[in-house]
Write a protein that holds these residues in place. Sequence first.
Motif, mmCIF file in Angstrom:
data_model
loop_
_atom_site.group_PDB
_atom_site.id
_atom_site.type_symbol
_atom_site.label_atom_id
_atom_site.label_comp_id
_atom_site.label_asym_id
_atom_site.label_seq_id
_atom_site.Cartn_x
_atom_site.Cartn_y
_atom_site.Cartn_z
ATOM 1 N N PHE A 1 -3.937 6.532 -0.345
ATOM 2 C CA PHE A 1 -2.842 5.151 -0.378
ATOM 3 C C PHE A 1 -3.786 4.506 -1.563
ATOM 4 C CE2 PHE A 1 -3.848 6.225 3.928
ATOM 5 C CZ PHE A 1 -2.685 5.693 4.292
ATOM 6 N N THR A 2 -3.176 3.917 -2.271
ATOM 7 C CA THR A 2 -3.230 2.576 -3.463
ATOM 8 C C THR A 2 -3.062 1.947 -3.318
ATOM 9 O OG1 THR A 2 -3.203 4.770 -5.441
ATOM 10 C CG2 THR A 2 -3.119 2.955 -5.202
ATOM 11 N N ARG A 3 -3.656 0.541 -3.849
ATOM 12 C CA ARG A 3 -2.547 -0.726 -3.175
ATOM 13 C C ARG A 3 -2.076 -0.815 -4.490
ATOM 14 N NH1 ARG A 3 -6.996 -4.999 -3.393
ATOM 15 N NH2 ARG A 3 -5.749 -6.966 -3.490
ATOM 16 N N SER B 1 0.828 -1.428 -0.199
ATOM 17 C CA SER B 1 -0.058 0.228 0.275
ATOM 18 C C SER B 1 0.730 1.181 -0.039
ATOM 19 C CB SER B 1 -0.799 -0.064 0.945
ATOM 20 O OG SER B 1 -1.335 1.160 1.474
ATOM 21 N N VAL B 2 0.744 2.227 -0.339
ATOM 22 C CA VAL B 2 1.371 3.466 -0.593
ATOM 23 C C VAL B 2 0.822 4.561 -0.724
ATOM 24 C CG1 VAL B 2 2.820 5.162 -2.719
ATOM 25 C CG2 VAL B 2 3.144 2.373 -2.743
ATOM 26 N N ARG B 3 1.238 5.360 0.229
ATOM 27 C CA ARG B 3 0.308 6.614 0.555
ATOM 28 C C ARG B 3 0.940 7.351 0.114
ATOM 29 N NH1 ARG B 3 0.479 10.763 4.576
ATOM 30 N NH2 ARG B 3 -0.575 12.498 4.004
ATOM 31 N N VAL B 4 -0.633 7.741 -0.887
ATOM 32 C CA VAL B 4 -0.098 8.959 -2.139
ATOM 33 C C VAL B 4 0.252 10.811 -1.365
ATOM 34 C CG1 VAL B 4 -0.613 10.142 -3.561
ATOM 35 C CG2 VAL B 4 -1.496 7.901 -3.756
ATOM 36 N N ILE B 5 1.162 10.743 -1.603
ATOM 37 C CA ILE B 5 2.075 11.722 -0.524
ATOM 38 C C ILE B 5 2.379 12.939 -1.610
ATOM 39 C CG2 ILE B 5 3.350 12.763 0.930
ATOM 40 C CD1 ILE B 5 3.742 10.131 2.462
ATOM 41 N N HIS B 6 1.695 14.323 -1.901
ATOM 42 C CA HIS B 6 2.023 15.323 -3.024
ATOM 43 C C HIS B 6 3.275 16.101 -2.598
ATOM 44 C CE1 HIS B 6 -0.088 13.370 -5.720
ATOM 45 N NE2 HIS B 6 -1.274 14.094 -5.109
#
Lengths: 277, 277
Positions: A171-173, A79-84
Amino acid sequence: MKVAFQGELGAFSQQAIQQLLGTRAQPVPHQRFDQAFAALKAGKVDSAVIPLENTLAGSVHENYDLLLKYPFTITAETSVRVIHNLIAPPGVTFRSLQTVYSHPVALNQCLDFFAKYPRIQRVPFYDTAGSVKMVMEDRPAGAAAIASELAAKTYNASILKRGIEDDRQNFTRFCLLETEGAKPHAVPGASKRPWKTSLVFSTKNVPGALFRSLSALALRDVNLIKIESRPLRGKPWEYLFYLDLIGRQDDPAVHNALHHLAELADFLRILGSYRSA
Amino acid sequence: MKVAFQGELGAFSQQAIQQLLGTRAQPVPHQRFDQAFAALKAGKVDSAVIPLENTLAGSVHENYDLLLKYPFTITAETSVRVIHNLIAPPGVTFRSLQTVYSHPVALNQCLDFFAKYPRIQRVPFYDTAGSVKMVMEDRPAGAAAIASELAAKTYNASILKRGIEDDRQNFTRFCLLETEGAKPHAVPGASKRPWKTSLVFSTKNVPGALFRSLSALALRDVNLIKIESRPLRGKPWEYLFYLDLIGRQDDPAVHNALHHLAELADFLRILGSYRSA
Protein backbone atom coordinates in the motif's frame (compact mmCIF):
# COMPACT_ATOMS: atom_id res chain seq x y z
CA MET A 1 -9.24 21.76 -10.19
CA LYS A 2 -5.64 21.22 -11.36
CA VAL A 3 -3.55 18.78 -9.31
CA ALA A 4 0.21 18.34 -9.64
CA PHE A 5 1.68 14.83 -9.29
CA GLN A 6 4.92 13.03 -10.14
CA GLY A 7 4.78 10.44 -12.93
CA GLU A 8 2.99 9.70 -16.18
CA LEU A 9 -0.79 9.74 -16.69
CA GLY A 10 -2.15 6.45 -15.34
CA ALA A 11 0.35 6.32 -12.46
CA PHE A 12 -0.69 5.17 -8.97
CA SER A 13 -0.51 8.87 -7.96
CA GLN A 14 -3.32 9.59 -10.40
CA GLN A 15 -5.39 6.86 -8.74
CA ALA A 16 -4.76 8.66 -5.42
CA ILE A 17 -5.98 11.91 -7.02
CA GLN A 18 -9.21 10.19 -8.09
CA GLN A 19 -9.74 8.72 -4.60
CA LEU A 20 -9.17 12.13 -3.01
CA LEU A 21 -10.84 14.49 -5.48
CA GLY A 22 -12.96 12.43 -7.88
CA THR A 23 -12.53 11.95 -11.61
CA ARG A 24 -13.19 15.60 -12.49
CA ALA A 25 -9.89 16.78 -10.98
CA GLN A 26 -7.33 17.43 -13.70
CA PRO A 27 -4.02 15.63 -13.02
CA VAL A 28 -0.92 17.58 -14.13
CA PRO A 29 2.12 15.26 -14.59
CA HIS A 30 5.62 16.30 -13.46
CA GLN A 31 8.93 14.51 -13.90
CA ARG A 32 10.13 15.16 -10.33
CA PHE A 33 8.59 15.67 -6.89
CA ASP A 34 10.24 19.09 -6.42
CA GLN A 35 8.65 20.24 -9.69
CA ALA A 36 5.19 19.27 -8.39
CA PHE A 37 5.82 21.30 -5.19
CA ALA A 38 7.15 24.28 -7.22
CA ALA A 39 4.04 24.21 -9.46
CA LEU A 40 1.79 24.56 -6.40
CA LYS A 41 3.98 27.37 -5.00
CA ALA A 42 3.81 29.22 -8.33
CA GLY A 43 0.03 28.92 -8.46
CA LYS A 44 0.12 26.84 -11.66
CA VAL A 45 -2.01 24.16 -9.95
CA ASP A 46 -4.57 24.24 -7.14
CA SER A 47 -3.09 21.36 -5.15
CA ALA A 48 -0.56 18.53 -5.27
CA VAL A 49 -0.82 14.83 -4.39
CA ILE A 50 2.38 13.11 -3.24
CA PRO A 51 3.30 9.73 -1.72
CA LEU A 52 4.62 9.81 1.85
CA GLU A 53 5.21 6.13 2.57
CA ASN A 54 4.90 2.61 1.22
CA THR A 55 4.31 -0.46 3.37
CA LEU A 56 7.25 -2.34 1.80
CA ALA A 57 9.73 0.41 0.91
CA GLY A 58 9.19 2.82 3.81
CA SER A 59 8.91 6.60 4.10
CA VAL A 60 9.76 8.82 1.13
CA HIS A 61 12.28 11.12 2.87
CA GLU A 62 12.56 13.35 -0.18
CA ASN A 63 8.91 14.35 0.22
CA TYR A 64 9.19 14.81 3.99
CA ASP A 65 12.13 17.16 3.28
CA LEU A 66 10.07 19.04 0.67
CA LEU A 67 7.15 19.36 3.15
CA LEU A 68 9.55 21.26 5.43
CA LYS A 69 10.86 23.45 2.62
CA TYR A 70 7.41 24.59 1.39
CA PRO A 71 4.67 26.16 3.55
CA PHE A 72 1.83 23.89 2.41
CA THR A 73 -0.90 22.24 4.48
CA ILE A 74 -1.88 18.55 4.36
CA THR A 75 -5.66 18.64 3.91
CA ALA A 76 -6.43 14.94 3.27
CA GLU A 77 -4.84 11.52 2.87
CA THR A 78 -5.62 8.27 1.07
CA SER A 79 -4.15 4.79 0.81
CA VAL A 80 -3.70 3.13 -2.58
CA ARG A 81 -3.38 -0.64 -2.83
CA VAL A 82 -0.56 -1.24 -5.33
CA ILE A 83 -1.98 -3.88 -7.70
CA HIS A 84 0.13 -4.88 -10.70
CA ASN A 85 -1.77 -6.02 -13.80
CA LEU A 86 -0.52 -7.63 -16.99
CA ILE A 87 -1.71 -5.28 -19.74
CA ALA A 88 -1.60 -5.61 -23.55
CA PRO A 89 -3.15 -4.11 -26.68
CA PRO A 90 -6.67 -5.52 -27.38
CA GLY A 91 -6.41 -8.78 -29.35
CA VAL A 92 -3.04 -9.84 -27.92
CA THR A 93 -3.45 -13.20 -26.17
CA PHE A 94 -1.63 -14.43 -23.10
CA ARG A 95 -0.34 -17.47 -25.07
CA SER A 96 1.33 -15.20 -27.65
CA LEU A 97 3.29 -13.18 -25.06
CA GLN A 98 7.07 -13.09 -25.38
CA THR A 99 8.07 -9.87 -23.61
CA VAL A 100 6.81 -7.81 -20.66
CA TYR A 101 7.88 -4.19 -20.12
CA SER A 102 7.66 -2.26 -16.86
CA HIS A 103 9.56 -0.25 -14.25
CA PRO A 104 12.20 -2.53 -12.62
CA VAL A 105 10.58 -2.13 -9.19
CA ALA A 106 7.27 -3.43 -10.59
CA LEU A 107 9.04 -6.29 -12.43
CA ASN A 108 10.80 -7.20 -9.16
CA GLN A 109 7.47 -7.29 -7.33
CA CYS A 110 6.16 -9.95 -9.76
CA LEU A 111 8.98 -12.53 -9.53
CA ASP A 112 6.63 -15.45 -8.80
CA PHE A 113 4.74 -14.70 -12.02
CA PHE A 114 7.95 -14.71 -14.08
CA ALA A 115 9.15 -17.89 -12.33
CA LYS A 116 5.88 -19.58 -13.38
CA TYR A 117 6.17 -18.46 -17.04
CA PRO A 118 9.89 -18.65 -17.87
CA ARG A 119 9.17 -18.24 -21.61
CA ILE A 120 8.25 -14.58 -20.95
CA GLN A 121 11.18 -12.16 -21.02
CA ARG A 122 11.06 -9.10 -18.78
CA VAL A 123 12.39 -5.78 -20.05
CA PRO A 124 12.93 -2.80 -17.72
CA PHE A 125 11.22 0.42 -18.77
CA TYR A 126 11.19 3.97 -17.45
CA ASP A 127 7.73 3.97 -15.92
CA THR A 128 4.82 1.55 -15.31
CA ALA A 129 2.11 3.66 -16.98
CA GLY A 130 4.60 4.73 -19.66
CA SER A 131 5.21 1.08 -20.58
CA VAL A 132 1.47 0.67 -21.31
CA LYS A 133 1.55 3.80 -23.48
CA MET A 134 4.54 2.39 -25.38
CA VAL A 135 3.09 -1.09 -26.08
CA MET A 136 -0.11 0.59 -27.30
CA GLU A 137 1.71 3.02 -29.62
CA ASP A 138 4.56 0.85 -30.96
CA ARG A 139 2.82 -2.56 -30.75
CA PRO A 140 6.00 -4.66 -30.52
CA ALA A 141 5.10 -8.32 -31.35
CA GLY A 142 3.97 -10.41 -28.35
CA ALA A 143 4.51 -7.53 -25.90
CA ALA A 144 2.67 -6.59 -22.69
CA ALA A 145 3.27 -4.18 -19.80
CA ILE A 146 2.82 -4.26 -16.01
CA ALA A 147 0.95 -1.31 -14.53
CA SER A 148 -2.20 -0.14 -12.72
CA GLU A 149 -5.75 -0.76 -13.92
CA LEU A 150 -5.99 3.01 -14.43
CA ALA A 151 -3.06 2.89 -16.86
CA ALA A 152 -4.91 0.22 -18.88
CA LYS A 153 -8.02 2.45 -19.01
CA THR A 154 -6.00 5.60 -19.79
CA TYR A 155 -4.44 4.06 -22.91
CA ASN A 156 -7.43 1.82 -23.90
CA ALA A 157 -5.45 -1.38 -23.32
CA SER A 158 -6.72 -4.77 -22.09
CA ILE A 159 -5.93 -6.47 -18.78
CA LEU A 160 -4.75 -10.06 -19.40
CA LYS A 161 -4.14 -10.93 -15.73
CA ARG A 162 -4.96 -8.99 -12.56
CA GLY A 163 -2.95 -8.81 -9.35
CA ILE A 164 0.23 -10.59 -10.41
CA GLU A 165 2.33 -9.04 -7.59
CA ASP A 166 4.01 -11.38 -5.08
CA ASP A 167 3.06 -9.44 -1.93
CA ARG A 168 -0.50 -8.20 -1.42
CA GLN A 169 0.49 -6.07 1.61
CA ASN A 170 1.64 -3.35 -0.78
CA PHE A 171 0.00 0.00 0.00
CA THR A 172 1.13 3.56 -0.61
CA ARG A 173 -0.12 6.46 1.51
CA PHE A 174 -0.63 9.72 -0.40
CA CYS A 175 -1.44 13.18 0.94
CA LEU A 176 -3.22 16.14 -0.60
CA LEU A 177 -1.31 19.41 -0.29
CA GLU A 178 -2.90 22.84 -0.54
CA THR A 179 -1.59 26.34 0.12
CA GLU A 180 -0.90 27.43 3.69
CA GLY A 181 -3.92 27.59 5.98
CA ALA A 182 -6.27 25.60 3.69
CA LYS A 183 -9.08 23.80 5.52
CA PRO A 184 -9.30 19.99 5.78
CA HIS A 185 -10.65 18.48 2.59
CA ALA A 186 -13.68 16.15 2.84
CA VAL A 187 -12.85 12.85 1.12
CA PRO A 188 -15.85 10.72 0.01
CA GLY A 189 -16.45 7.91 2.52
CA ALA A 190 -13.98 9.22 5.12
CA SER A 191 -16.35 11.38 7.21
CA LYS A 192 -16.53 8.83 10.04
CA ARG A 193 -12.80 8.03 10.13
CA PRO A 194 -10.78 9.41 13.07
CA TRP A 195 -8.96 12.73 12.69
CA LYS A 196 -5.20 12.69 12.38
CA THR A 197 -2.71 15.54 12.88
CA SER A 198 0.77 15.49 11.35
CA LEU A 199 3.62 17.57 12.72
CA VAL A 200 7.38 17.87 12.70
CA PHE A 201 9.59 19.09 15.53
CA SER A 202 13.24 19.19 16.50
CA THR A 203 15.00 18.69 19.83
CA LYS A 204 18.53 19.23 21.05
CA ASN A 205 20.37 15.94 21.29
CA VAL A 206 20.39 15.57 25.05
CA PRO A 207 19.39 12.23 26.60
CA GLY A 208 15.67 12.19 27.28
CA ALA A 209 14.80 15.05 24.89
CA LEU A 210 12.30 12.94 22.96
CA PHE A 211 10.93 11.47 26.19
CA ARG A 212 10.29 14.97 27.57
CA SER A 213 8.69 16.08 24.28
CA LEU A 214 6.35 13.07 24.24
CA SER A 215 5.23 13.88 27.80
CA ALA A 216 3.24 16.77 26.26
CA LEU A 217 1.10 14.14 24.50
CA ALA A 218 1.16 11.36 27.11
CA LEU A 219 0.08 13.62 30.00
CA ARG A 220 -3.09 14.40 28.02
CA ASP A 221 -3.76 10.84 26.75
CA VAL A 222 -3.13 11.93 23.15
CA ASN A 223 -2.34 8.85 21.08
CA LEU A 224 0.64 8.73 18.75
CA ILE A 225 0.38 6.52 15.65
CA LYS A 226 3.58 7.21 13.74
CA ILE A 227 6.95 8.51 14.79
CA GLU A 228 10.12 8.69 12.80
CA SER A 229 13.41 10.41 13.52
CA ARG A 230 15.68 11.97 10.94
CA PRO A 231 19.10 13.60 11.47
CA LEU A 232 19.01 17.39 10.97
CA ARG A 233 21.09 18.36 7.95
CA GLY A 234 24.16 20.36 8.86
CA LYS A 235 23.55 19.93 12.62
CA PRO A 236 25.25 16.72 13.71
CA TRP A 237 23.49 14.88 16.53
CA GLU A 238 20.35 17.00 16.39
CA TYR A 239 17.14 15.40 15.19
CA LEU A 240 13.86 16.07 13.51
CA PHE A 241 10.88 13.95 14.51
CA TYR A 242 7.92 13.40 12.21
CA LEU A 243 4.87 12.47 14.22
CA ASP A 244 1.24 11.60 13.48
CA LEU A 245 -1.28 11.64 16.32
CA ILE A 246 -4.99 10.86 16.63
CA GLY A 247 -7.08 14.01 16.95
CA ARG A 248 -7.62 17.40 15.38
CA GLN A 249 -5.41 20.35 16.21
CA ASP A 250 -8.33 22.33 17.61
CA ASP A 251 -9.49 19.54 19.97
CA PRO A 252 -8.81 20.96 23.47
CA ALA A 253 -6.43 18.16 24.58
CA VAL A 254 -4.50 18.22 21.28
CA HIS A 255 -4.39 22.02 21.28
CA ASN A 256 -2.89 22.05 24.79
CA ALA A 257 -0.48 19.22 23.98
CA LEU A 258 0.80 21.11 20.92
CA HIS A 259 1.21 24.29 22.98
CA HIS A 260 3.21 22.34 25.58
CA LEU A 261 5.27 20.60 22.85
CA ALA A 262 6.11 24.02 21.35
CA GLU A 263 7.58 25.02 24.75
CA LEU A 264 9.75 21.88 24.90
CA ALA A 265 10.88 21.74 21.25
CA ASP A 266 13.45 23.88 19.42
CA PHE A 267 11.16 24.00 16.43
CA LEU A 268 7.60 22.83 15.77
CA ARG A 269 5.43 22.94 12.68
CA ILE A 270 1.92 21.52 12.34
CA LEU A 271 1.59 20.04 8.85
CA GLY A 272 -2.18 19.65 9.00
CA SER A 273 -5.24 17.89 10.44
CA TYR A 274 -7.30 15.58 8.23
CA ARG A 275 -9.44 12.44 8.29
CA SER A 276 -7.27 9.29 8.42
CA ALA A 277 -7.41 6.97 5.39
CA MET B 1 34.58 -15.65 3.93
CA LYS B 2 31.45 -15.85 1.76
CA VAL B 3 29.05 -12.90 2.04
CA ALA B 4 25.52 -12.84 0.61
CA PHE B 5 24.23 -9.60 -0.91
CA GLN B 6 21.42 -8.48 -3.21
CA GLY B 7 22.40 -7.24 -6.67
CA GLU B 8 25.03 -7.76 -9.36
CA LEU B 9 28.80 -7.80 -8.82
CA GLY B 10 29.96 -4.17 -8.61
CA ALA B 11 26.81 -3.02 -6.78
CA PHE B 12 26.98 -0.51 -3.92
CA SER B 13 26.32 -3.49 -1.58
CA GLN B 14 29.62 -4.97 -2.71
CA GLN B 15 31.34 -1.71 -1.82
CA ALA B 16 29.77 -2.03 1.65
CA ILE B 17 31.18 -5.58 1.88
CA GLN B 18 34.68 -4.26 1.08
CA GLN B 19 34.37 -1.48 3.69
CA LEU B 20 33.21 -3.98 6.31
CA LEU B 21 35.33 -7.04 5.54
CA GLY B 22 38.10 -6.00 3.14
CA THR B 23 38.67 -7.10 -0.43
CA ARG B 24 39.33 -10.75 0.45
CA ALA B 25 35.71 -11.41 1.40
CA GLN B 26 33.91 -13.25 -1.38
CA PRO B 27 30.64 -11.52 -2.37
CA VAL B 28 27.83 -13.92 -3.35
CA PRO B 29 25.15 -12.16 -5.47
CA HIS B 30 21.43 -12.84 -4.97
CA GLN B 31 18.44 -11.58 -6.91
CA ARG B 32 16.34 -10.78 -3.85
CA PHE B 33 16.90 -9.78 -0.23
CA ASP B 34 14.99 -12.79 1.14
CA GLN B 35 17.31 -15.08 -0.84
CA ALA B 36 20.36 -13.47 0.80
CA PHE B 37 18.81 -14.06 4.26
CA ALA B 38 17.89 -17.66 3.35
CA ALA B 39 21.46 -18.35 2.15
CA LEU B 40 22.82 -17.32 5.57
CA LYS B 41 20.19 -19.40 7.36
CA ALA B 42 21.11 -22.45 5.25
CA GLY B 43 24.82 -22.00 5.98
CA LYS B 44 25.67 -21.43 2.30
CA VAL B 45 27.44 -18.16 3.26
CA ASP B 46 29.18 -16.95 6.44
CA SER B 47 27.39 -13.60 6.60
CA ALA B 48 25.13 -11.21 4.70
CA VAL B 49 25.37 -7.47 4.05
CA ILE B 50 22.08 -5.61 3.54
CA PRO B 51 20.99 -1.96 3.26
CA LEU B 52 18.79 -0.66 6.08
CA GLU B 53 18.23 2.97 5.06
CA ASN B 54 19.08 5.64 2.53
CA THR B 55 19.27 9.35 3.33
CA LEU B 56 16.94 10.25 0.42
CA ALA B 57 14.62 7.25 0.11
CA GLY B 58 14.26 6.26 3.78
CA SER B 59 14.24 2.94 5.63
CA VAL B 60 14.06 -0.33 3.72
CA HIS B 61 11.06 -1.86 5.51
CA GLU B 62 11.45 -5.16 3.69
CA ASN B 63 14.82 -5.70 5.38
CA TYR B 64 13.55 -4.60 8.81
CA ASP B 65 10.77 -7.20 8.37
CA LEU B 66 13.33 -9.86 7.39
CA LEU B 67 15.49 -8.97 10.45
CA LEU B 68 12.47 -9.91 12.60
CA LYS B 69 11.82 -13.13 10.68
CA TYR B 70 15.38 -14.48 10.97
CA PRO B 71 17.39 -14.87 14.20
CA PHE B 72 20.55 -13.09 13.00
CA THR B 73 22.74 -10.61 14.85
CA ILE B 74 23.92 -7.24 13.49
CA THR B 75 27.68 -7.29 14.13
CA ALA B 76 28.79 -4.14 12.26
CA GLU B 77 27.55 -1.28 10.10
CA THR B 78 28.95 0.99 7.41
CA SER B 79 27.79 3.98 5.39
CA VAL B 80 28.32 4.11 1.62
CA ARG B 81 28.28 7.43 -0.20
CA VAL B 82 26.25 6.80 -3.36
CA ILE B 83 28.38 8.33 -6.12
CA HIS B 84 27.20 7.92 -9.71
CA ASN B 85 29.90 7.82 -12.39
CA LEU B 86 29.65 7.93 -16.16
CA ILE B 87 31.38 4.73 -17.30
CA ALA B 88 32.28 3.51 -20.83
CA PRO B 89 34.52 0.97 -22.55
CA PRO B 90 38.15 2.17 -22.81
CA GLY B 91 38.62 4.35 -25.92
CA VAL B 92 35.05 5.69 -25.97
CA THR B 93 35.18 9.50 -25.68
CA PHE B 94 32.69 11.77 -23.96
CA ARG B 95 32.12 13.65 -27.23
CA SER B 96 31.07 10.46 -29.03
CA LEU B 97 28.39 9.55 -26.46
CA GLN B 98 24.83 9.12 -27.69
CA THR B 99 23.23 6.84 -25.11
CA VAL B 100 23.54 6.22 -21.38
CA TYR B 101 22.17 3.06 -19.71
CA SER B 102 21.41 2.62 -16.01
CA HIS B 103 18.78 1.75 -13.42
CA PRO B 104 15.95 4.34 -13.60
CA VAL B 105 16.59 5.44 -10.01
CA ALA B 106 20.22 6.25 -10.89
CA LEU B 107 19.15 8.03 -14.12
CA ASN B 108 16.66 10.07 -12.07
CA GLN B 109 19.39 11.07 -9.63
CA CYS B 110 21.44 12.59 -12.50
CA LEU B 111 18.81 14.88 -14.07
CA ASP B 112 21.05 17.98 -13.99
CA PHE B 113 23.66 16.11 -16.03
CA PHE B 114 21.11 15.11 -18.68
CA ALA B 115 19.68 18.66 -18.73
CA LYS B 116 23.20 19.97 -19.47
CA TYR B 117 23.82 17.45 -22.30
CA PRO B 118 20.47 17.07 -24.08
CA ARG B 119 22.10 15.23 -27.00
CA ILE B 120 22.62 12.20 -24.72
CA GLN B 121 19.68 9.81 -24.58
CA ARG B 122 19.02 7.93 -21.35
CA VAL B 123 17.89 4.31 -21.48
CA PRO B 124 16.60 2.50 -18.37
CA PHE B 125 18.32 -0.77 -17.55
CA TYR B 126 17.81 -3.48 -14.95
CA ASP B 127 20.74 -2.67 -12.71
CA THR B 128 23.53 -0.06 -12.39
CA ALA B 129 26.45 -2.51 -12.28
CA GLY B 130 24.69 -4.71 -14.87
CA SER B 131 24.56 -1.78 -17.30
CA VAL B 132 28.37 -1.50 -17.13
CA LYS B 133 28.68 -5.23 -17.79
CA MET B 134 26.39 -4.88 -20.81
CA VAL B 135 28.17 -1.89 -22.45
CA MET B 136 31.49 -3.75 -22.01
CA GLU B 137 30.18 -7.00 -23.53
CA ASP B 138 27.94 -5.73 -26.32
CA ARG B 139 29.74 -2.43 -27.07
CA PRO B 140 26.73 -0.60 -28.54
CA ALA B 141 28.01 2.47 -30.49
CA GLY B 142 28.43 5.65 -28.41
CA ALA B 143 27.12 3.97 -25.25
CA ALA B 144 27.99 4.51 -21.58
CA ALA B 145 26.54 3.44 -18.22
CA ILE B 146 25.97 5.08 -14.82
CA ALA B 147 27.22 3.09 -11.84
CA SER B 148 29.71 2.90 -8.97
CA GLU B 149 33.48 3.18 -9.33
CA LEU B 150 33.63 -0.45 -8.21
CA ALA B 151 31.45 -1.48 -11.15
CA ALA B 152 33.92 0.25 -13.51
CA LYS B 153 36.81 -1.68 -11.90
CA THR B 154 34.90 -4.98 -11.86
CA TYR B 155 34.30 -4.92 -15.62
CA ASN B 156 37.56 -3.09 -16.61
CA ALA B 157 35.70 -0.05 -17.90
CA SER B 158 36.79 3.61 -17.85
CA ILE B 159 35.26 6.45 -15.84
CA LEU B 160 34.47 9.42 -18.14
CA LYS B 161 32.97 11.65 -15.43
CA ARG B 162 32.82 11.20 -11.66
CA GLY B 163 30.04 12.22 -9.28
CA ILE B 164 27.36 13.24 -11.77
CA GLU B 165 24.50 12.85 -9.23
CA ASP B 166 22.37 15.91 -8.43
CA ASP B 167 22.35 15.48 -4.63
CA ARG B 168 25.57 14.74 -2.74
CA GLN B 169 23.70 13.96 0.48
CA ASN B 170 23.07 10.45 -0.80
CA PHE B 171 24.26 7.80 1.66
CA THR B 172 23.13 4.24 2.28
CA ARG B 173 23.63 2.52 5.63
CA PHE B 174 24.43 -1.20 5.42
CA CYS B 175 24.69 -3.76 8.20
CA LEU B 176 26.63 -6.98 8.52
CA LEU B 177 24.52 -9.95 9.63
CA GLU B 178 25.93 -13.08 11.21
CA THR B 179 24.30 -16.08 12.87
CA GLU B 180 22.65 -15.66 16.27
CA GLY B 181 24.94 -14.71 19.11
CA ALA B 182 27.92 -13.70 16.91
CA LYS B 183 30.27 -11.15 18.50
CA PRO B 184 30.63 -7.55 17.25
CA HIS B 185 32.85 -7.40 14.19
CA ALA B 186 35.84 -5.01 14.22
CA VAL B 187 35.66 -2.74 11.16
CA PRO B 188 38.95 -1.08 10.10
CA GLY B 189 39.04 2.54 11.31
CA ALA B 190 35.91 2.25 13.49
CA SER B 191 37.54 1.26 16.80
CA LYS B 192 37.12 4.76 18.29
CA ARG B 193 33.55 5.32 17.08
CA PRO B 194 30.76 5.13 19.70
CA TRP B 195 28.92 1.85 20.25
CA LYS B 196 25.40 1.56 19.00
CA THR B 197 22.70 -0.98 19.94
CA SER B 198 19.73 -1.76 17.70
CA LEU B 199 16.52 -3.25 19.00
CA VAL B 200 12.88 -3.74 18.15
CA PHE B 201 9.96 -3.82 20.58
CA SER B 202 6.17 -3.73 20.54
CA THR B 203 3.65 -2.03 22.79
CA LYS B 204 -0.10 -2.23 23.19
CA ASN B 205 -1.79 0.75 21.59
CA VAL B 206 -2.73 2.63 24.75
CA PRO B 207 -1.98 6.36 24.95
CA GLY B 208 1.44 6.90 26.48
CA ALA B 209 2.74 3.36 25.80
CA LEU B 210 5.77 4.65 23.87
CA PHE B 211 6.34 7.39 26.47
CA ARG B 212 6.42 4.79 29.26
CA SER B 213 8.74 2.54 27.23
CA LEU B 214 11.16 5.40 26.58
CA SER B 215 11.28 6.16 30.30
CA ALA B 216 13.44 3.02 30.65
CA LEU B 217 16.11 4.81 28.59
CA ALA B 218 15.54 8.41 29.73
CA LEU B 219 15.70 7.58 33.46
CA ARG B 220 19.23 6.24 32.84
CA ASP B 221 20.40 9.01 30.46
CA VAL B 222 20.67 6.51 27.59
CA ASN B 223 20.61 8.44 24.32
CA LEU B 224 18.34 7.41 21.47
CA ILE B 225 19.51 8.19 17.92
CA LYS B 226 16.87 6.60 15.71
CA ILE B 227 13.27 5.66 16.28
CA GLU B 228 10.71 4.50 13.80
CA SER B 229 7.25 3.04 14.27
CA ARG B 230 5.64 0.44 12.07
CA PRO B 231 2.13 -1.03 12.34
CA LEU B 232 2.11 -4.67 13.47
CA ARG B 233 0.83 -6.91 10.68
CA GLY B 234 -2.49 -8.56 11.53
CA LYS B 235 -2.85 -6.59 14.80
CA PRO B 236 -4.58 -3.32 14.00
CA TRP B 237 -3.52 -0.39 16.18
CA GLU B 238 -0.55 -2.18 17.71
CA TYR B 239 2.94 -1.03 16.83
CA LEU B 240 6.52 -2.14 16.47
CA PHE B 241 9.25 0.37 17.25
CA TYR B 242 12.73 0.11 15.77
CA LEU B 243 15.20 1.94 17.93
CA ASP B 244 18.95 2.64 17.87
CA LEU B 245 20.65 3.89 21.01
CA ILE B 246 24.18 4.93 21.91
CA GLY B 247 25.95 2.31 24.01
CA ARG B 248 26.68 -1.38 24.17
CA GLN B 249 24.17 -3.87 25.53
CA ASP B 250 26.53 -4.94 28.32
CA ASP B 251 27.18 -1.37 29.55
CA PRO B 252 25.54 -1.28 33.01
CA ALA B 253 23.13 1.60 32.23
CA VAL B 254 22.11 0.09 28.87
CA HIS B 255 21.79 -3.39 30.38
CA ASN B 256 19.45 -2.07 33.10
CA ALA B 257 17.49 0.05 30.61
CA LEU B 258 16.94 -2.99 28.38
CA HIS B 259 15.84 -5.07 31.37
CA HIS B 260 13.34 -2.33 32.33
CA LEU B 261 12.16 -1.98 28.72
CA ALA B 262 11.53 -5.76 28.58
CA GLU B 263 9.19 -5.37 31.58
CA LEU B 264 7.24 -2.56 29.87
CA ALA B 265 7.08 -3.99 26.33
CA ASP B 266 4.97 -6.83 24.96
CA PHE B 267 7.94 -8.05 22.96
CA LEU B 268 11.61 -7.04 22.81
CA ARG B 269 14.49 -8.27 20.69
CA ILE B 270 18.04 -6.92 20.73
CA LEU B 271 19.34 -6.98 17.15
CA GLY B 272 22.97 -6.33 18.09
CA SER B 273 25.63 -3.97 19.42
CA TYR B 274 28.31 -2.65 17.08
CA ARG B 275 30.54 0.36 16.42
CA SER B 276 28.60 3.16 14.67
CA ALA B 277 29.64 4.06 11.12
